[in-house]
Motif scaffolding. Structure first.
Motif, PDB file in Angstrom:
ATOM      1  N   ALA A 183       0.691  -1.266   0.052  1.00 31.18           N
ATOM      2  CA  ALA A 183       0.045  -0.138  -0.003  1.00 31.18           C
ATOM      3  C   ALA A 183       0.962   1.379  -0.052  1.00 31.18           C
ATOM      4  N   TYR A 184       1.956   1.241   0.515  1.00 25.90           N
ATOM      5  CA  TYR A 184       2.763   2.372   0.531  1.00 25.90           C
ATOM      6  C   TYR A 184       4.251   2.481   0.207  1.00 25.90           C
ATOM      7  N   HIS A 185       4.342   1.702  -0.974  1.00 30.80           N
ATOM      8  CA  HIS A 185       5.892   1.792  -1.426  1.00 30.80           C
ATOM      9  C   HIS A 185       5.617   1.365  -3.008  1.00 30.80           C
ATOM     10  N   TYR A 186       6.678   1.953  -3.804  1.00 33.03           N
ATOM     11  CA  TYR A 186       6.719   1.847  -5.110  1.00 33.03           C
ATOM     12  C   TYR A 186       8.142   1.069  -5.528  1.00 33.03           C
ATOM     13  N   ARG A 187       8.134   0.343  -6.706  1.00 29.51           N
ATOM     14  CA  ARG A 187       9.499   0.066  -7.263  1.00 29.51           C
ATOM     15  C   ARG A 187       9.688   0.904  -8.179  1.00 29.51           C
ATOM     16  N   VAL A 188      10.612   1.510  -8.085  1.00 30.58           N
ATOM     17  CA  VAL A 188      11.138   2.668  -9.437  1.00 30.58           C
ATOM     18  C   VAL A 188      12.475   2.169 -10.092  1.00 30.58           C
ATOM     19  N   LYS A 189      12.515   2.731 -11.425  1.00 25.19           N
ATOM     20  CA  LYS A 189      13.898   2.816 -11.951  1.00 25.19           C
ATOM     21  C   LYS A 189      14.182   4.048 -12.318  1.00 25.19           C
ATOM     22  N   TYR A 190      15.624   4.466 -11.768  1.00 27.00           N
ATOM     23  CA  TYR A 190      15.971   5.804 -11.960  1.00 27.00           C
ATOM     24  C   TYR A 190      16.421   6.057 -13.109  1.00 27.00           C
ATOM     25  N   GLU A 238      26.975  -2.358 -12.666  1.00 30.71           N
ATOM     26  CA  GLU A 238      26.967  -2.886 -13.906  1.00 30.71           C
ATOM     27  C   GLU A 238      26.553  -1.708 -15.093  1.00 30.71           C
ATOM     28  N   TYR A 239      26.419  -0.482 -14.524  1.00 30.35           N
ATOM     29  CA  TYR A 239      25.999   0.704 -15.216  1.00 30.35           C
ATOM     30  C   TYR A 239      24.505   0.634 -15.910  1.00 30.35           C
ATOM     31  N   ALA A 240      23.649  -0.401 -15.274  1.00 32.38           N
ATOM     32  CA  ALA A 240      22.155  -0.308 -15.642  1.00 32.38           C
ATOM     33  C   ALA A 240      21.558   0.616 -14.711  1.00 32.38           C
ATOM     34  N   PRO A 241      20.305   0.950 -15.203  1.00 34.67           N
ATOM     35  CA  PRO A 241      19.606   1.953 -14.423  1.00 34.67           C
ATOM     36  C   PRO A 241      19.305   1.094 -12.828  1.00 34.67           C
ATOM     37  N   LEU A 242      19.678   2.111 -12.027  1.00 38.41           N
ATOM     38  CA  LEU A 242      19.447   1.516 -10.681  1.00 38.41           C
ATOM     39  C   LEU A 242      17.640   1.260 -10.290  1.00 38.41           C
ATOM     40  N   LYS A 243      17.502   0.218  -9.717  1.00 36.25           N
ATOM     41  CA  LYS A 243      16.072  -0.176  -9.367  1.00 36.25           C
ATOM     42  C   LYS A 243      16.108  -0.205  -8.013  1.00 36.25           C
ATOM     43  N   ASP A 244      15.041   0.590  -7.216  1.00 36.41           N
ATOM     44  CA  ASP A 244      14.848   0.571  -5.946  1.00 36.41           C
ATOM     45  C   ASP A 244      13.421   0.502  -5.347  1.00 36.41           C
ATOM     46  N   VAL A 245      13.229   0.102  -3.972  1.00 38.09           N
ATOM     47  CA  VAL A 245      11.964   0.346  -3.580  1.00 38.09           C
ATOM     48  C   VAL A 245      11.933   1.555  -2.787  1.00 38.09           C
ATOM     49  N   VAL A 246      11.141   2.469  -2.857  1.00 37.39           N
ATOM     50  CA  VAL A 246      10.949   3.438  -1.985  1.00 37.39           C
ATOM     51  C   VAL A 246       9.489   3.943  -1.283  1.00 37.39           C
ATOM     52  N   THR A 247       9.428   4.534  -0.544  1.00 38.45           N
ATOM     53  CA  THR A 247       8.200   4.932   0.251  1.00 38.45           C
ATOM     54  C   THR A 247       7.393   5.696  -0.603  1.00 38.45           C
ATOM     55  N   ALA A 248       6.002   5.797  -0.434  1.00 36.04           N
ATOM     56  CA  ALA A 248       5.076   6.849  -1.147  1.00 36.04           C
ATOM     57  C   ALA A 248       5.576   8.195  -0.550  1.00 36.04           C
ATOM     58  N   THR A 249       5.958   8.253   0.663  1.00 31.87           N
ATOM     59  CA  THR A 249       6.276   9.684   1.080  1.00 31.87           C
ATOM     60  C   THR A 249       7.593  10.202   0.450  1.00 31.87           C
TER      61      THR A 249
END
Length: 182
Positions: free
Chosen positions: A70-77, A84-95
């Motif tokens: 409910a309160y997190h997103y997986r993002v690709k920067y 490996e110089y691939a776009p960083l992916k991360d899980v961040v909070t909705a805030t």
């Protein structure tokens, strides 16, 4: 005509007072969480406010990959990469997530900044929040209260800072004044 020593001292005291006031205001904004008034969907372009030490006061563009609970997103920067110089992916909070800022027209960029204006500077792959602390030649000095750095940048690297509030973008009141004080 050069200013008197008393006028220079008075201005320096005034400038230090304003620098402290602006630093407190920016720290309060940088350390607060974003409002979660908007639900983002897969593919939405966003800015992520990094909350780790050394990154507070910075925003990085990313794309929503998916919701995680409910309160997190997986993002690709867009600008940050992994080993490996691939776009960083991360899980961040909705805030930590807000919509992309609208494009600022040319009259809102360039050489229209005043002393103490709140700005974002594109540096180190993201937008860093600070305020104009001076100008020498064509470069603006920006003070970053969350890091203590005071660095010169050309105007093309700056934009006026905006805050996401109640579902819309708000410009903080301009604190600035003209540079020719004497």
């Amino acid at each position: 005509m050069a200013p008197s020593n008393a006028a220079a001292n008075n201005y320096e005291q005034y400038h230090q007072s304003r620098m402290e006031m602006m630093s407190k205001a920016i720290k309060a904004i940088a350390f607060k969480k974003q409002e979660t008034t908007k639900v983002f969907q897969k593919g939405d372009e966003v800015e992520v406010a990094r909350q780790e030490y050394g990154f507070i006061g910075s925003y990085y563009t990313a794309t929503i990959i998916s919701s995680v609970g409910a309160y997190h997103y997986r993002v690709k920067y867009h600008t940050l990469s992994n080993e490996e110089y691939a776009p960083l992916k991360d899980v961040v909070t909705a805030t930590e997530v807000r919509p992309l800022q609208p494009h600022q027209h040319e009259f809102m960029r360039g050489d229209n900044f005043c002393l103490y204006d709140m700005v974002d500077v594109f540096s180190k792959d993201g937008w860093w929040f600070g305020f104009i602390s001076g100008k020498i030649g064509q470069e603006y000095y920006v003070y970053f209260p969350t890091t203590g750095n005071n660095i010169a940048f050309p105007p093309r690297m700056l934009r006026f800072h905006q805050e996401w509030s109640n579902g819309k973008w708000i410009f903080p009141p301009r604190q600035g004044q003209i540079f020719d004080l004497y």
